[in-house]
Each structure stands twice: as C-alpha cells, then as structure tokens.
Design a protein around this motif. Sequence first.
Motif, PDB file in Angstrom:
ATOM      1  N   LEU A  35      29.063  21.299  -2.288  1.00 55.26           N
ATOM      2  CA  LEU A  35      29.632  22.398  -1.514  1.00 55.26           C
ATOM      3  C   LEU A  35      28.561  23.387  -1.067  1.00 55.26           C
ATOM      4  N   ASN A  36      27.486  23.522  -1.846  1.00 59.97           N
ATOM      5  CA  ASN A  36      26.415  24.458  -1.522  1.00 59.97           C
ATOM      6  C   ASN A  36      25.337  23.855  -0.630  1.00 59.97           C
ATOM      7  N   SER A  37      25.503  22.586  -0.246  1.00 61.16           N
ATOM      8  CA  SER A  37      24.517  21.921   0.606  1.00 61.16           C
ATOM      9  C   SER A  37      24.801  22.180   2.084  1.00 61.16           C
ATOM     10  N   ASP A  38      23.764  21.991   2.913  1.00 57.68           N
ATOM     11  CA  ASP A  38      23.940  22.161   4.363  1.00 57.68           C
ATOM     12  C   ASP A  38      24.861  21.102   4.933  1.00 57.68           C
ATOM     13  N   ALA A  39      24.774  19.902   4.374  1.00 60.88           N
ATOM     14  CA  ALA A  39      25.609  18.793   4.848  1.00 60.88           C
ATOM     15  C   ALA A  39      25.802  17.811   3.709  1.00 60.88           C
ATOM     16  N   ILE A  40      26.821  16.979   3.847  1.00 63.91           N
ATOM     17  CA  ILE A  40      27.101  15.928   2.863  1.00 63.91           C
ATOM     18  C   ILE A  40      27.122  14.594   3.580  1.00 63.91           C
ATOM     19  N   GLN A  41      26.440  13.619   2.993  1.00 64.24           N
ATOM     20  CA  GLN A  41      26.548  12.231   3.439  1.00 64.24           C
ATOM     21  C   GLN A  41      27.128  11.488   2.251  1.00 64.24           C
ATOM     22  N   ALA A  42      28.430  11.256   2.270  1.00 63.44           N
ATOM     23  CA  ALA A  42      29.133  10.724   1.099  1.00 63.44           C
ATOM     24  C   ALA A  42      29.368   9.228   1.217  1.00 63.44           C
ATOM     25  N   HIS A  43      29.275   8.543   0.089  1.00 66.80           N
ATOM     26  CA  HIS A  43      29.755   7.166   0.070  1.00 66.80           C
ATOM     27  C   HIS A  43      31.272   7.202   0.230  1.00 66.80           C
ATOM     28  N   ALA A  44      31.816   6.211   0.913  1.00 69.93           N
ATOM     29  CA  ALA A  44      33.262   6.181   1.158  1.00 69.93           C
ATOM     30  C   ALA A  44      34.055   6.268  -0.141  1.00 69.93           C
ATOM     31  N   PRO A  87      14.646  27.360   3.031  1.00 71.49           N
ATOM     32  CA  PRO A  87      14.268  27.286   4.454  1.00 71.49           C
ATOM     33  C   PRO A  87      14.085  25.859   4.966  1.00 71.49           C
ATOM     34  N   PHE A  88      14.829  24.944   4.387  1.00 75.88           N
ATOM     35  CA  PHE A  88      14.790  23.540   4.799  1.00 75.88           C
ATOM     36  C   PHE A  88      16.175  22.933   4.569  1.00 75.88           C
ATOM     37  N   PRO A  89      16.503  21.852   5.290  1.00 76.55           N
ATOM     38  CA  PRO A  89      17.838  21.240   5.122  1.00 76.55           C
ATOM     39  C   PRO A  89      18.011  20.599   3.748  1.00 76.55           C
ATOM     40  N   VAL A  90      19.216  20.761   3.201  1.00 76.22           N
ATOM     41  CA  VAL A  90      19.596  20.116   1.943  1.00 76.22           C
ATOM     42  C   VAL A  90      20.852  19.296   2.203  1.00 76.22           C
ATOM     43  N   VAL A  91      20.772  17.989   1.922  1.00 74.36           N
ATOM     44  CA  VAL A  91      21.900  17.084   2.120  1.00 74.36           C
ATOM     45  C   VAL A  91      22.254  16.449   0.777  1.00 74.36           C
ATOM     46  N   SER A  92      23.496  16.577   0.355  1.00 77.26           N
ATOM     47  CA  SER A  92      23.952  15.901  -0.870  1.00 77.26           C
ATOM     48  C   SER A  92      24.567  14.560  -0.514  1.00 77.26           C
ATOM     49  N   ALA A  93      24.296  13.564  -1.368  1.00 81.64           N
ATOM     50  CA  ALA A  93      24.785  12.203  -1.117  1.00 81.64           C
ATOM     51  C   ALA A  93      25.611  11.729  -2.308  1.00 81.64           C
ATOM     52  N   PRO A  94      26.853  12.219  -2.425  1.00 78.93           N
ATOM     53  CA  PRO A  94      27.681  11.849  -3.579  1.00 78.93           C
ATOM     54  C   PRO A  94      28.287  10.459  -3.456  1.00 78.93           C
ATOM     55  N   PHE A  95      28.682   9.916  -4.599  1.00 76.76           N
ATOM     56  CA  PHE A  95      29.342   8.612  -4.697  1.00 76.76           C
ATOM     57  C   PHE A  95      30.040   8.595  -6.042  1.00 76.76           C
ATOM     58  N   GLY A  96      30.979   7.706  -6.224  1.00 79.27           N
ATOM     59  CA  GLY A  96      31.675   7.668  -7.504  1.00 79.27           C
ATOM     60  C   GLY A  96      32.240   9.040  -7.822  1.00 79.27           C
ATOM     61  N   MET A  97      32.152   9.446  -9.085  1.00 86.30           N
ATOM     62  CA  MET A  97      32.673  10.755  -9.485  1.00 86.30           C
ATOM     63  C   MET A  97      31.666  11.857  -9.152  1.00 86.30           C
ATOM     64  N   ALA A  98      32.150  12.871  -8.455  1.00 87.11           N
ATOM     65  CA  ALA A  98      31.366  14.079  -8.185  1.00 87.11           C
ATOM     66  C   ALA A  98      32.274  15.242  -8.562  1.00 87.11           C
ATOM     67  N   LEU A  99      32.278  15.591  -9.835  1.00 89.95           N
ATOM     68  CA  LEU A  99      33.283  16.510 -10.369  1.00 89.95           C
ATOM     69  C   LEU A  99      32.662  17.828 -10.817  1.00 89.95           C
ATOM     70  N   GLY A 100      33.463  18.893 -10.769  1.00 89.77           N
ATOM     71  CA  GLY A 100      33.008  20.180 -11.273  1.00 89.77           C
ATOM     72  C   GLY A 100      31.700  20.601 -10.633  1.00 89.77           C
ATOM     73  N   GLY A 101      30.664  20.781 -11.468  1.00 90.45           N
ATOM     74  CA  GLY A 101      29.354  21.182 -10.970  1.00 90.45           C
ATOM     75  C   GLY A 101      28.760  20.163 -10.017  1.00 90.45           C
ATOM     76  N   GLY A 102      29.131  18.886 -10.166  1.00 92.27           N
ATOM     77  CA  GLY A 102      28.679  17.864  -9.226  1.00 92.27           C
ATOM     78  C   GLY A 102      29.277  18.059  -7.855  1.00 92.27           C
ATOM     79  N   CYS A 103      30.502  18.540  -7.815  1.00 90.20           N
ATOM     80  CA  CYS A 103      31.150  18.886  -6.546  1.00 90.20           C
ATOM     81  C   CYS A 103      30.527  20.160  -5.971  1.00 90.20           C
ATOM     82  N   GLU A 104      30.225  21.133  -6.838  1.00 86.45           N
ATOM     83  CA  GLU A 104      29.724  22.427  -6.363  1.00 86.45           C
ATOM     84  C   GLU A 104      28.343  22.320  -5.715  1.00 86.45           C
ATOM     85  N   ILE A 105      27.485  21.417  -6.204  1.00 88.11           N
ATOM     86  CA  ILE A 105      26.177  21.281  -5.550  1.00 88.11           C
ATOM     87  C   ILE A 105      26.352  20.708  -4.148  1.00 88.11           C
TER      88      ILE A 105
END
Length: 775
Positions: free
Chosen positions: A576-585, A556-574
């Motif tokens: 995908l399951n977030s409300d939004a992504i703020q990714a490093h270029a 019941p609260f926002p979840v934002v993932s902030a990936p950078f470098g390699m975000a593979l497999g399960g790292g990608c899936e978390i």
Amino acid sequence: MANTINKVCVIGAGTMGAGIAAQVANAGVPVLLLDIVPKEGDNRNAIAEGAVAKMLKTQPAPFMSKRAAKLVETGNIEDHLDKVAECDWVVEAIIERLDIKQSLYEKLEAVRKPGTAVSSNTSTIPLAQLTDGRSDQFKQDFLITHFFNPPRYMRLIEIVAGPDSNADTVAMVSEFVDRKLGKSVVDAEDSPGFIANRVGTFWIQQAVNAAFEQGVTVEEADEIGGRPMGVPKTGIFGLIDLIGIDLMPHLMKSLTSTLPKDDPYQAIARSEPLIETMIEEGYTGRKGKGGFYRINREGGGKVKEAKNLQTGEYAPARGSRLVRGSAAKGDLGKLISQEGKVGEYAWAVLGPTLSYAAMIVPEATKTIVGVDDAMKLGYNWKFGPFEMIDNIGVATLVERLEADGLPVPEMLKVADGRPFYRVEGGKRQYLGTDGGYHDIVRPEGVLKLEDIKLSSEPLLANSSAALWDVGDGVVALEFTGKMNALDEQVMKLIKKAVPLVQKNYKALVVYNEGSNFSAGANLGLAMFALNIAAWSEVEKLVKGGQDAYKALKYAPFPVVSAPFGMALGGGCEICLNSDAIQAHAETYIGLVETGVGIIPGWGGCGEMLSRWINNPKYPKGPMPAVSKVFEIVSTATVAKSAAEAKEYGFLRHDDGVTMNRDRLLFDAKQRALAMVDGYAAPEKPEYRLPGPSGAAALQLAVDSFHKQGKATDHDVTVAGELARVLTGGDTDPTEITTEADLLKLEVEGFMRLCRNPKSQARVEHMLETGKPLRN
C-alpha cells in the motif's frame, strides 16, 4: 495462421473443460464454452450454462473474479459449432474415448478457419491416434495441451507436438498459456501418460503396494512418504483421498493398456480387494463418505480416523512420529538408510520411482529438467526426481538398485556417479543424455532471484532481509525470515537501503521467491514483548515500521511491490505504501490485524482511506470512504486474487497483474524502470474526516452485529479503536487531518489493544493454532 489468440473455444464443460474456460476468462480473453445438448429439458445450452453457474459457487473458486464469468459465452455443439470460426484456438476436453474425439474433429474440420490451433486435453491417448484420418492441414494445426486439475491453480501444462504440427502454431499456443494463462510449459513426447502422470501414477502405485506388503499403516506411509521426501503434507494416502480413490482404477487401466508390456509399471499395477470394496461402498475419498481417512461425526463429535489396511476398520488417527533427525528435514540418504520400517518403506517407494523417472528420459521428454519441472509443478513436489537422486547421491542410488536387482536406467549410467545438476560459472547446469552439461536457459522475460544469487552477493543483508542488484539500476528488497515475517531487522535494512539506492541506483522492487510474499509482522516476537510487558519495545516496533514504510513511500526513486501468495497485514501495508504494485494473479492480500485483536499499525489505515477517497467511482463526502474501509478492515477481508484485490482497493485500478509467477520479478522491474524518467515522490495526503460523530455511526453498526451474535465482545472493542483511527480521532470535516495525525492515532489504538488481555489471548491463540480466536 493467427499470430495471436484473441478468442478461445473450449469443447466439453466438465470439470476440466469448464476450469480451462474459466482460466482463459481470468486472463481477460473471451471464451466460447460448448457441450452436448442435454437429453431432457428445453434449454439446449443447459450443460455449459450449468457449469458456469456451478463454478461461481465453487471453492476454491475457478474464477479469479465474478466479473471474469461474463467473458464466458455458452452454447452447444449442435447449434453453435459454427462459432468456432471466430476463435483462434479450440481446446477439446471431452470424454477420453478415441471414437468420440475423432467424430468431433471431423465436424471441426468443416467449420474452423485453416490455421486455427486445435488441441486435446487428453492425458492418455497418443497424438498419432487422435489425428489418424484427418487432413494434412488439421494435423499441422493440432497438438496436445494437457492441463492439470484444477486449471486455475495448477501451474503445469504438458504440450505435445506431433511430427506434422506447425512450429508457429505450437509456439503461439505455448506463448499464450505461458503469458496469459500463467502456466509453466513442459514439452513432452508423444508417449503414454506423458510425464507427470506417468511418474506420479507409478509412484502412488508403488507406495500403496509397499504399504500393504510391509504392514505400514496409512499414517506411517504418509509421514515417511510425505514431507521428508518433499511431498505435500497429504503424503500418499491423503493425496489419493484428495484426487478420488475411484480415479485410481481408471488411471491404471489407461496406462496398462497403452504402455509396452515390458514397462516396469505393468509389473506393479494391481488392485487391492480392500480398495475395491471401499469404492463399491462409496468410500472414494474426500468427495465420498471418506477414504483412507474420514471425519467421524457420530454423537455430535468430530474425530479424524484412519483406515487399517489389514482389517479394513477405522480407528482414531493418532499421527506418526517415526522419522528422526536430518531424515525428517529432507536428507534422503539418511531417510532410506534409517533402520526398521522407515528406511525399508522409504526405499521401497523411492528406489523404484527414481529408477523409473530416470528410465523415461528421453522417451517422455528430452531432458531431466522436463521430468523435474513436471513433478514439481504437477504434483507439488518440492524437488524433482533427479534433484532427489542428487540428494541421495548417484553412486549410492545405483549401488542400492543393483543390490536389489532393480533396473539401472541408461541416464544413471550416463551420469557415471556425477550429479545431474551443478553450478558452473554462476550458471545452473543439467546433465544431458549426451553426457555433457548444459546451461538451464530461462525463457525471455523470466528473471529469477535464485539465478542472480548464483553469481553475486547481496548489497545489504541481515537476519531478516537482503538487498540485491537485479540489473539495469534496479535493486530488489527480499524478506528472508520464516514465512517472510516482518520485524525490526527488516525495518533497519529498509532505512539503510533508501540512501544506498538514492546514491547508486534508479529504483527498488520489493520481491522474494518464498512460498508467500509475507504473512505480516512477526507475531512471535510481538508476543514475547507482550508477555514481559515491554511496551516501549512494542511501540518502537510500530513506529519503526511506520518510519521505514514512509521512507520507501517518499523516497526520491520509484518503489514497486511484487506480491504473490499471502500478502497479509504488514505485507499488505508495504504494498500500500509503494508507488505501484505488480502483483501475481494468485495474490491473497488483506489487512487481517483485527483477527488477532489489533489494528493496522504501519500506515495501512491512511493508505486505504486515500485509495477509496480518490476512487472516482465512489461517492464523495467524509463518510462513504471511511465506511467502506472500516467494513473491509474490521472484517479482516482478504482478496482471493489480484483481480479481487482491485475491487477492495488493495490494488489500484492501474496496478499490474502478472499471470505467470516466473515472470513477476521481470515485470515488476520493467514497471519500476518505466517510472524513472521524471519521477517525483508523492505529495503527503490530507484528509477531511468525520471525527467522533462518524465513529459513533460506525459503532452503531458494530453494536447491531453484536446483538445478532455476528460480533463478539472483543470484536466491538477492536472495531472501536479502528473506527477512531479511520474517522480521525477528535476532529471534524472542517479541519485537516494529516498523514502524521493518522499514524499517531494508529500507534495509540494499537498500544491500547496490545495492553488488553483479550488481544493478547488472540495473538497467542493464532501462534499456537494458526486460527483466529473468537473471544
């Protein structure tokens, strides 16, 4: 004067100029790229156009997306210099000849708007010489912006302002290269070689000299002078091969001609006959026929060979295993005191280099932080020279220098045995030239987890994850295992975090400051379970991951993932399951499970389907989205940038991209806070999927690839399981397939593949070699 930079002109379409232009385009800013008119041919823009065309084929790619190339307008200096009037910043990146640069600046004075920033990418010519004879207005608008090659990937930019430079102009350019181009700005003084290349060239020269003098082999030098010192695995000679052996004489000539005669570099600058011969014969490193290392492909083989510095002959590379114990893990005091050639060579490299680095403060930059940042960002050192000195101990270093008759610079005397860095009151401080300690102050909009850790304890923690309060009601979920791999402990912490955040906080950000966001599930633990046939444990891990990720998704609260470098497999899936992504270029994201003989098991299949089904630009109906996701996942596609990730659907169109890695946590936190008011968890998706007929259609495509030799036998098996999940199993378009149905199909397919010996072989091979097995 312009307050912002809306268009840039880069003059000089060589490797550096073109790369700078590409990075400006990567930032979404229009850029004009100019070069001279070629001596032959009818196309007067051929050089600039050719540079763009070449970059579109180059790997690693200068462009983050092929779309970025459309923002580069090409032209030539004779016909299009008047277009400079449209630009707010002009970057000169032409040949390192003062007369040619000054001639260009004279022409620029006639066409640019007053207040337009003009900078040179020079690495060797002092600013005072560049602006000699120019108007007062030109001098006010001029500065040096020294990018490092390749401009997209190297984070360092050294900025030199002259005594006449307008502070607002310098600030405008600094802000642009920081926020838009993703660079870390280090302010340098107008001294020869500036910071990184001055220290770096000295270091390389000293290391080469010592190897020849002490009879240390190429491989020994790279082992001793590589990872134990926090230097990239290329070491010394591998680095020279990478940057080009033929570049070394030019760097030497440049520095010896501009540095004072009593500078310590003058005493060590010399060439070796062997190196001169190598250059003459085309052995210039990786870009040539080979260098200190080469790959011998005679007789159809592929043997790595190393150059013998004494005989000049090549011999098979055998590797070197001389550094022992804590010295191999970064204990520099132990490294320089190890008996024999290890300690002797390590000291011969480190002693003079660290002394030299200390000597150039404040001549080359005002603080020790500038030197350390320059070497970490420009040469990828793990630690800066002053951090290395602290590792050894200031008193120990001074004692060794004095014993060897080497200079003890003023900064070492100022330290008087004290460390150059300390933590005081939860703040990291550095020692200034005044002998006092000063707080390291982050730029506005930079928030670092490493700073937060200095004055706080985690809210929750276990062996693989931690939860931190990052202020304003936001917490950060940090992965802490090796390669930030994901395991049962991570999932347990997520389940504990959700009620804690719900009760006491506003939002959650998934973030860490490792080398990579996450390499995915912990394959080592999975392989152990497979080897002992602990099928229930494997299934428990898959279901536990699904439960944890969906707990985040429906929290019941926002979840934002902030990936950078390699975000593979399960790292990608978390993500995908977030409300939004703020990714490093520079995020390299993808579902790569098929490469190790399995399929995504933590909800990735359904999340990717949702993205493509809801893509307004994509055809509707049960098959188009399924086919697209199947194509992406079955080939283990990895996006090579955040921009590319949007094209594949790993990021949504409105997900954020942060160019500067140091700003990622702050940006992700702001994104999460902006979602708090009126937040409601997403509704659970429902799908209408094609079922067995759709799976059969996908299988036909795979069979075709198999017949062409583009897919192996086991590829067909893995693709079949993936197709069953994506098409919804035993369903058809008239029926509703729920998210729970897809998750159940993921588990079933995952477990069938886990029991397959060919999948087990793929997992084992990946663990042993780091490369996929094509069985």
